[in-house]
Motif scaffolding. Structure first.
Motif, short mmCIF file in Angstrom:
data_model
loop_
_atom_site.label_atom_id
_atom_site.label_comp_id
_atom_site.label_asym_id
_atom_site.label_seq_id
_atom_site.Cartn_x
_atom_site.Cartn_y
_atom_site.Cartn_z
N VAL A 18 -7.06 -4.17 3.96
CA VAL A 18 -5.55 -4.15 3.77
C VAL A 18 -5.18 -5.31 2.95
CG1 VAL A 18 -3.30 -3.96 4.78
CG2 VAL A 18 -5.15 -2.49 6.02
N HIS A 19 -5.39 -6.42 3.19
CA HIS A 19 -4.74 -7.58 2.48
C HIS A 19 -5.45 -7.46 0.87
CE1 HIS A 19 -3.65 -11.63 1.69
NE2 HIS A 19 -4.85 -11.75 1.22
N LEU A 20 -6.73 -7.04 0.83
CA LEU A 20 -7.23 -6.88 -0.50
C LEU A 20 -6.34 -5.61 -1.33
CD1 LEU A 20 -9.34 -7.89 -2.46
CD2 LEU A 20 -10.87 -6.49 -1.45
N TRP A 21 -6.25 -4.64 -0.68
CA TRP A 21 -5.53 -3.58 -1.25
C TRP A 21 -4.00 -4.15 -1.74
CZ3 TRP A 21 -6.95 1.37 -2.23
CH2 TRP A 21 -6.15 2.11 -2.76
N ARG A 22 -3.49 -4.93 -0.97
CA ARG A 22 -2.02 -5.25 -1.27
C ARG A 22 -1.96 -6.09 -2.59
NH1 ARG A 22 1.14 -7.29 3.82
NH2 ARG A 22 2.74 -7.44 2.37
N HIS A 23 -3.48 -6.80 -2.72
CA HIS A 23 -3.14 -7.59 -4.00
C HIS A 23 -4.02 -6.96 -5.17
CE1 HIS A 23 -1.63 -10.87 -1.90
NE2 HIS A 23 -2.40 -11.08 -1.01
N MET B 97 0.87 -1.07 -0.08
CA MET B 97 0.05 -0.05 0.03
C MET B 97 0.86 1.09 -0.13
SD MET B 97 -3.52 0.14 2.32
CE MET B 97 -3.02 0.22 3.81
N PRO B 98 0.76 2.06 -1.10
CA PRO B 98 1.63 3.17 -1.11
C PRO B 98 1.37 4.30 0.25
CG PRO B 98 0.34 2.95 -2.98
CD PRO B 98 -0.27 2.08 -1.99
N GLY B 99 2.53 4.57 0.89
CA GLY B 99 2.66 5.43 1.69
C GLY B 99 2.65 4.88 3.17
N VAL B 100 2.31 3.52 3.21
CA VAL B 100 2.36 2.80 4.64
C VAL B 100 3.60 2.08 4.62
CG1 VAL B 100 1.21 1.21 6.07
CG2 VAL B 100 -0.14 2.75 4.49
N PRO B 101 4.47 2.31 5.55
CA PRO B 101 5.65 1.61 5.74
C PRO B 101 5.42 0.08 5.92
CG PRO B 101 5.45 3.47 7.49
CD PRO B 101 4.19 3.47 6.69
N GLU B 102 6.40 -0.49 5.40
CA GLU B 102 6.29 -1.85 5.24
C GLU B 102 6.27 -2.62 6.68
OE1 GLU B 102 5.22 -5.44 2.99
OE2 GLU B 102 5.83 -3.15 2.12
N ALA B 103 6.95 -1.98 7.65
CA ALA B 103 7.00 -2.43 9.05
C ALA B 103 5.50 -2.60 9.81
CB ALA B 103 8.08 -1.60 9.96
N VAL B 104 4.81 -1.35 9.29
CA VAL B 104 3.56 -1.43 9.78
C VAL B 104 2.45 -2.55 9.45
CG1 VAL B 104 1.29 -0.04 10.05
CG2 VAL B 104 3.46 1.00 10.45
N PRO C 57 -5.74 -2.86 -5.60
CA PRO C 57 -6.15 -1.68 -5.13
C PRO C 57 -7.48 -1.53 -5.84
CG PRO C 57 -4.06 -1.27 -5.55
CD PRO C 57 -4.27 -2.83 -6.07
N THR C 58 -7.69 -1.69 -7.17
CA THR C 58 -8.89 -1.51 -7.87
C THR C 58 -9.81 -2.26 -7.16
OG1 THR C 58 -7.58 -1.19 -9.82
CG2 THR C 58 -9.75 -1.55 -10.22
N LEU C 59 -9.54 -3.68 -7.07
CA LEU C 59 -10.67 -4.34 -6.48
C LEU C 59 -11.16 -4.05 -5.04
CD1 LEU C 59 -12.49 -7.26 -6.73
CD2 LEU C 59 -10.54 -8.39 -5.96
N ALA C 60 -10.20 -3.58 -4.35
CA ALA C 60 -10.39 -3.09 -2.94
C ALA C 60 -11.34 -1.83 -2.90
CB ALA C 60 -9.18 -2.67 -2.03
N ILE C 61 -11.17 -0.81 -3.72
CA ILE C 61 -11.88 0.28 -4.02
C ILE C 61 -13.32 -0.12 -4.52
CG2 ILE C 61 -12.02 2.38 -5.45
CD1 ILE C 61 -9.15 2.67 -5.05
N GLY C 62 -13.55 -1.05 -5.48
CA GLY C 62 -14.60 -1.55 -5.95
C GLY C 62 -15.69 -2.29 -4.59
N THR C 63 -14.87 -3.25 -4.01
CA THR C 63 -15.54 -3.52 -2.80
C THR C 63 -16.14 -2.85 -1.90
OG1 THR C 63 -14.08 -5.65 -3.10
CG2 THR C 63 -15.16 -5.36 -1.20
N ILE C 64 -15.27 -1.83 -1.72
CA ILE C 64 -15.72 -0.85 -0.57
C ILE C 64 -16.89 0.16 -1.21
CG2 ILE C 64 -15.02 1.43 0.68
CD1 ILE C 64 -12.37 0.10 0.67
#
Length: 176
Positions: free
Chosen positions: A131-136, A1-8, A138-145
């Motif tokens: 978050v999991h869906l967004w990582r795989h 996810m852009p902008g979110v550190p990988e550690a988080v 983003p278009t599907l995550a936005i569509g689902t939401i």
């Protein structure tokens, strides 16, 4: 996810669940104590012309929503507190009402904990799934939401229309 550190992102579900539990626990306790504070102090201070903020807080927490919260507590008792965590908006009113009516703090905390767990599980599953869906995808995550928002909007409209028709067609509302 852009902008979110990988550690988080790599912290996982348990870290998210612990964080969310801390958030809901702290918020619920603060709401309870705000209700108690309004009961004991804000009414006195609300009469002072120099305390406009306190007057607004007192009126807001002592208005029709507080009466609704009191009615819910009267009707459902201690079950209302944990179940209110599954709703949007009612949780705040019920928790503030518990403080306002000076429910015993240890008892309130005891019945609040299952609600915090329910809220945490719900938001952890939903949040981590997004978050999991967004990582795989983003278009599907936005569509689902968007799909969920549209379905919720349609359901709300249908419920309001059914309630409106029932109130218009109600025998109790038709003069004899």
């Amino acid at each position: 996810m852009p902008g979110v550190p990988e550690a988080v992102i790599d912290l996982g579900w348990w870290a998210l669940a612990l964080f969310l539990f801390g958030v809901v626990f702290t918020r619920s306790q603060a709401t309870y104590w705000m209700g108690r504070w309004v009961r004991t102090g804000a009414r006195r201070l609300a009469d002072s012309p120099s305390e406009r903020f306190l007057a607004r807080v007192s009126r807001r927490l002592d208005g029709p929503m507080m009466a609704r919260g009191q009615a819910i507590l009267d009707r459902w008792g201690y079950v209302a507190i944990p179940l209110s965590f599954l709703t949007i908006g009612v949780k705040t009113v019920v928790n503030a009402t518990a403080g306002y009516v000076r429910m015993s703090w240890p008892l309130y905390t005891l019945v609040m904990l299952p609600g915090c767990v329910l809220w945490t599980v719900t938001y952890t599953v939903v949040g981590a799934s997004i978050v999991h869906l967004w990582r795989h995808s983003p278009t599907l995550a936005i569509g689902t939401i968007l799909g969920v928002v549209i379905v919720a909007w349609i359901a709300t409209r249908v419920v309001r229309e059914v309630r409106r028709r029932r109130s218009v067609d109600s025998v109790a509302r038709i003069p004899q």
